[in-house]
Design a protein around this motif. Structure first.
Motif, PDB file in Angstrom:
ATOM      1  N   TYR A 166       3.815   7.374   2.855  1.00 12.98           N
ATOM      2  CA  TYR A 166       4.307   6.144   3.479  1.00 12.98           C
ATOM      3  C   TYR A 166       3.947   4.937   2.621  1.00 12.98           C
ATOM      4  O   TYR A 166       2.845   4.860   2.071  1.00 12.98           O
ATOM      5  CB  TYR A 166       3.671   5.935   4.854  1.00 12.98           C
ATOM      6  CG  TYR A 166       4.046   6.954   5.897  1.00 12.98           C
ATOM      7  CD1 TYR A 166       3.237   8.054   6.134  1.00 12.98           C
ATOM      8  CD2 TYR A 166       5.212   6.812   6.640  1.00 12.98           C
ATOM      9  CE1 TYR A 166       3.574   9.005   7.099  1.00 12.98           C
ATOM     10  CE2 TYR A 166       5.559   7.745   7.606  1.00 12.98           C
ATOM     11  CZ  TYR A 166       4.733   8.841   7.825  1.00 12.98           C
ATOM     12  OH  TYR A 166       5.078   9.761   8.781  1.00 12.98           O
ATOM     13  N   PHE A 196       0.253   5.406   1.317  1.00 14.78           N
ATOM     14  CA  PHE A 196      -0.595   6.353   2.027  1.00 14.78           C
ATOM     15  C   PHE A 196      -0.037   7.760   1.885  1.00 14.78           C
ATOM     16  O   PHE A 196       1.176   7.946   1.731  1.00 14.78           O
ATOM     17  CB  PHE A 196      -0.623   6.044   3.529  1.00 14.78           C
ATOM     18  CG  PHE A 196      -1.291   4.757   3.899  1.00 14.78           C
ATOM     19  CD1 PHE A 196      -0.553   3.598   4.059  1.00 14.78           C
ATOM     20  CD2 PHE A 196      -2.656   4.703   4.130  1.00 14.78           C
ATOM     21  CE1 PHE A 196      -1.159   2.400   4.421  1.00 14.78           C
ATOM     22  CE2 PHE A 196      -3.277   3.522   4.491  1.00 14.78           C
ATOM     23  CZ  PHE A 196      -2.522   2.369   4.642  1.00 14.78           C
ATOM     24  N   LEU A 209       4.753   5.957  11.069  1.00 14.33           N
ATOM     25  CA  LEU A 209       3.704   5.037  11.497  1.00 14.33           C
ATOM     26  C   LEU A 209       4.317   3.709  11.931  1.00 14.33           C
ATOM     27  O   LEU A 209       5.214   3.184  11.261  1.00 14.33           O
ATOM     28  CB  LEU A 209       2.721   4.806  10.349  1.00 14.33           C
ATOM     29  CG  LEU A 209       2.048   6.066   9.806  1.00 14.33           C
ATOM     30  CD1 LEU A 209       1.385   5.777   8.458  1.00 14.33           C
ATOM     31  CD2 LEU A 209       1.027   6.586  10.799  1.00 14.33           C
ATOM     32  N   LEU A 245       0.814  -1.208   0.000  1.00 15.00           N
ATOM     33  CA  LEU A 245       0.000   0.000   0.000  1.00 15.00           C
ATOM     34  C   LEU A 245       0.855   1.268   0.000  1.00 15.00           C
ATOM     35  O   LEU A 245       2.007   1.259   0.458  1.00 15.00           O
ATOM     36  CB  LEU A 245      -0.875   0.043   1.265  1.00 15.00           C
ATOM     37  CG  LEU A 245      -1.718  -1.172   1.604  1.00 15.00           C
ATOM     38  CD1 LEU A 245      -2.315  -1.005   2.993  1.00 15.00           C
ATOM     39  CD2 LEU A 245      -2.806  -1.353   0.575  1.00 15.00           C
ATOM     40  N   LEU A 283      -5.453   6.416   2.332  1.00 12.75           N
ATOM     41  CA  LEU A 283      -5.022   5.386   1.393  1.00 12.75           C
ATOM     42  C   LEU A 283      -5.028   5.931  -0.028  1.00 12.75           C
ATOM     43  O   LEU A 283      -6.039   6.469  -0.492  1.00 12.75           O
ATOM     44  CB  LEU A 283      -5.942   4.171   1.490  1.00 12.75           C
ATOM     45  CG  LEU A 283      -5.619   3.014   0.556  1.00 12.75           C
ATOM     46  CD1 LEU A 283      -4.286   2.360   0.942  1.00 12.75           C
ATOM     47  CD2 LEU A 283      -6.745   1.988   0.565  1.00 12.75           C
ATOM     48  N   TRP A 339      -9.378   4.197   8.652  1.00 11.50           N
ATOM     49  CA  TRP A 339      -8.626   4.554   9.841  1.00 11.50           C
ATOM     50  C   TRP A 339      -9.467   5.485  10.710  1.00 11.50           C
ATOM     51  O   TRP A 339     -10.229   6.301  10.191  1.00 11.50           O
ATOM     52  CB  TRP A 339      -7.336   5.294   9.478  1.00 11.50           C
ATOM     53  CG  TRP A 339      -6.285   4.489   8.792  1.00 11.50           C
ATOM     54  CD1 TRP A 339      -6.393   3.800   7.620  1.00 11.50           C
ATOM     55  CD2 TRP A 339      -4.926   4.344   9.212  1.00 11.50           C
ATOM     56  NE1 TRP A 339      -5.197   3.217   7.303  1.00 11.50           N
ATOM     57  CE2 TRP A 339      -4.273   3.544   8.248  1.00 11.50           C
ATOM     58  CE3 TRP A 339      -4.190   4.814  10.309  1.00 11.50           C
ATOM     59  CZ2 TRP A 339      -2.920   3.181   8.358  1.00 11.50           C
ATOM     60  CZ3 TRP A 339      -2.857   4.466  10.409  1.00 11.50           C
ATOM     61  CH2 TRP A 339      -2.228   3.654   9.445  1.00 11.50           C
ATOM     62  N   TRP A 359      -6.675  -3.845   5.137  1.00 11.93           N
ATOM     63  CA  TRP A 359      -5.864  -2.645   4.943  1.00 11.93           C
ATOM     64  C   TRP A 359      -6.218  -1.914   3.656  1.00 11.93           C
ATOM     65  O   TRP A 359      -6.190  -0.679   3.616  1.00 11.93           O
ATOM     66  CB  TRP A 359      -4.381  -3.032   4.892  1.00 11.93           C
ATOM     67  CG  TRP A 359      -3.758  -3.474   6.168  1.00 11.93           C
ATOM     68  CD1 TRP A 359      -3.420  -4.749   6.506  1.00 11.93           C
ATOM     69  CD2 TRP A 359      -3.360  -2.656   7.275  1.00 11.93           C
ATOM     70  NE1 TRP A 359      -2.838  -4.766   7.753  1.00 11.93           N
ATOM     71  CE2 TRP A 359      -2.777  -3.498   8.233  1.00 11.93           C
ATOM     72  CE3 TRP A 359      -3.429  -1.273   7.528  1.00 11.93           C
ATOM     73  CZ2 TRP A 359      -2.274  -3.022   9.434  1.00 11.93           C
ATOM     74  CZ3 TRP A 359      -2.919  -0.800   8.732  1.00 11.93           C
ATOM     75  CH2 TRP A 359      -2.357  -1.672   9.678  1.00 11.93           C
ATOM     76  N   GLY A 360      -6.526  -2.670   2.613  1.00  9.64           N
ATOM     77  CA  GLY A 360      -6.792  -2.042   1.326  1.00  9.64           C
ATOM     78  C   GLY A 360      -8.084  -1.252   1.263  1.00  9.64           C
ATOM     79  O   GLY A 360      -8.326  -0.557   0.283  1.00  9.64           O
ATOM     80  N   SER A 361      -8.893  -1.311   2.299  1.00  4.08           N
ATOM     81  CA  SER A 361     -10.110  -0.504   2.339  1.00  4.08           C
ATOM     82  C   SER A 361      -9.811   0.904   2.823  1.00  4.08           C
ATOM     83  O   SER A 361     -10.585   1.834   2.574  1.00  4.08           O
ATOM     84  CB  SER A 361     -11.155  -1.141   3.254  1.00  4.08           C
ATOM     85  OG  SER A 361     -10.744  -1.067   4.614  1.00  4.08           O
ATOM     86  N   GLY A 362      -8.712   1.055   3.556  1.00  3.94           N
ATOM     87  CA  GLY A 362      -8.286   2.392   3.969  1.00  3.94           C
ATOM     88  C   GLY A 362      -9.059   3.023   5.100  1.00  3.94           C
ATOM     89  O   GLY A 362      -9.056   4.250   5.239  1.00  3.94           O
ATOM     90  N   TYR A 409       1.859  -5.851   4.222  1.00  2.00           N
ATOM     91  CA  TYR A 409       1.213  -6.723   5.196  1.00  2.00           C
ATOM     92  C   TYR A 409       1.265  -8.188   4.757  1.00  2.00           C
ATOM     93  O   TYR A 409       0.408  -8.980   5.103  1.00  2.00           O
ATOM     94  CB  TYR A 409      -0.212  -6.262   5.517  1.00  2.00           C
ATOM     95  CG  TYR A 409      -1.168  -6.128   4.356  1.00  2.00           C
ATOM     96  CD1 TYR A 409      -1.192  -4.972   3.595  1.00  2.00           C
ATOM     97  CD2 TYR A 409      -2.080  -7.126   4.056  1.00  2.00           C
ATOM     98  CE1 TYR A 409      -2.086  -4.818   2.548  1.00  2.00           C
ATOM     99  CE2 TYR A 409      -2.977  -6.991   3.015  1.00  2.00           C
ATOM    100  CZ  TYR A 409      -2.968  -5.834   2.263  1.00  2.00           C
ATOM    101  OH  TYR A 409      -3.861  -5.688   1.217  1.00  2.00           O
ATOM    102  N   GLN A 446       3.605   0.616   2.897  1.00  2.00           N
ATOM    103  CA  GLN A 446       3.329  -0.389   3.914  1.00  2.00           C
ATOM    104  C   GLN A 446       3.189  -1.756   3.283  1.00  2.00           C
ATOM    105  O   GLN A 446       2.665  -1.868   2.159  1.00  2.00           O
ATOM    106  CB  GLN A 446       2.035  -0.070   4.669  1.00  2.00           C
ATOM    107  CG  GLN A 446       1.788  -0.973   5.870  1.00  2.00           C
ATOM    108  CD  GLN A 446       0.323  -1.202   6.170  1.00  2.00           C
ATOM    109  OE1 GLN A 446      -0.555  -0.720   5.481  1.00  2.00           O
ATOM    110  NE2 GLN A 446       0.051  -1.952   7.228  1.00  2.00           N
ATOM    111  N   TYR A 473      -3.632   0.597  -3.331  1.00  2.00           N
ATOM    112  CA  TYR A 473      -3.641  -0.735  -2.736  1.00  2.00           C
ATOM    113  C   TYR A 473      -3.242  -1.748  -3.801  1.00  2.00           C
ATOM    114  O   TYR A 473      -3.324  -1.471  -5.009  1.00  2.00           O
ATOM    115  CB  TYR A 473      -5.013  -1.066  -2.135  1.00  2.00           C
ATOM    116  CG  TYR A 473      -6.121  -1.202  -3.150  1.00  2.00           C
ATOM    117  CD1 TYR A 473      -6.842  -0.076  -3.578  1.00  2.00           C
ATOM    118  CD2 TYR A 473      -6.463  -2.437  -3.695  1.00  2.00           C
ATOM    119  CE1 TYR A 473      -7.854  -0.192  -4.509  1.00  2.00           C
ATOM    120  CE2 TYR A 473      -7.476  -2.552  -4.630  1.00  2.00           C
ATOM    121  CZ  TYR A 473      -8.165  -1.431  -5.032  1.00  2.00           C
ATOM    122  OH  TYR A 473      -9.167  -1.542  -5.964  1.00  2.00           O
TER     123      TYR A 473
END
Lengths: 108, 116
Positions: free
Chosen positions: A88, A37, B45, A35, A47, B106, B101-104, A92, A90, A50
């Motif tokens: 940034y 950001f 982060l 990802l 975001l 936060w 995570w890919g839905s974003g 996962y 990232q 992705y």
């Protein structure tokens, strides 16, 4: 731990310029688990990208992501004033889910 | 509309404890893994913890292992982070993040300050 190293640390450009941001992983990352950001002061991360190359909802097409394995790139084709922020990367694919240290994109 | 709202941040002395909450709405919490991510003032982060759908699996960053405990109450649509033995280096904004995570998705974060 999969360490993500972003370069450059700071990028000084002007509106209208093209920006190229890099993120290198110490171990291979599945593209689907990568990802990008954007973060502005006082805000949560937003975001952008992705799956390494897919723009998130509402993200302008001047943002594009590419790369695979250990090398990934975020490109902003023509900088707008609102694009100056910290970026940034990232991953996962593995735990811990690590972030790069950030690239600050500042106005020249 | 998906919303994540953190609360519980405060000024606490070194060695103290604090419990953060994250209220989820707009989706079924029980269908999602959840994460905590933190950001020290002026820094980047850092992923802190993850918990699976029913709380049966939990994972932590080495820096908080043994001191922090993540939990969830799906009936109350709330995620928690119990933080014990707090240190100055735990000072940060703590964000809860939906597990895909890919839905974003936060939250806006809650500030924890550890200082005497």
């Amino acid at each position: 731990e999969n360490v993500l190293t972003q370069s450059p640390g700071t990028l000084s450009l002007s509106p209208g310029d093209r920006a190229t941001l890099s993120c290198r992983a110490s171990q291979s990352v599945s593209s689907g688990d990568f990802l990008w950001f954007q973060q502005k002061p006082g805000q949560a991360p937003r975001l952008l990208i992705y799956g390494a190359s897919n723009r998130a909802t509402g993200i302008p097409d001047r943002f594009s992501g590419s790369g695979s394995g250990t090398d990934f790139t975020l490109t902003i084709s023509r900088l707008e004033p609102e694009d100056f922020a910290v970026y940034y990367c990232q991953q996962y694919s593995s735990t811990p889910h690590t972030f790069g240290q950030g690239t600050k994109l500042e106005i020249k | 509309e998906v919303q994540l709202v953190e609360s519980g941040g405060d000024l606490v002395q070194p060695g103290g404890s604090l419990r953060l909450s994250c209220a989820a709405s707009g989706f079924t919490l029980s269908s999602q893994w959840m994460h905590w991510v933190r950001q020290a003032p002026g820094k980047g982060l850092v992923w802190v913890s993850a918990i699976n759908h029913d709380g049966g699996y939990k994972s932590y960053a080495d820096s908080v292992k043994g001191r922090f405990t993540v939990s969830r109450d799906n009936a109350r649509n709330t995620l928690y982070l119990q933080m014990n033995s707090l240190r100055a280096e735990d000072t940060a904004i703590y964000f809860c993040v939906r597990g895909d995570w890919g839905s974003g998705y936060w939250g806006q974060g809650t500030l924890v300050t550890v200082s005497s």
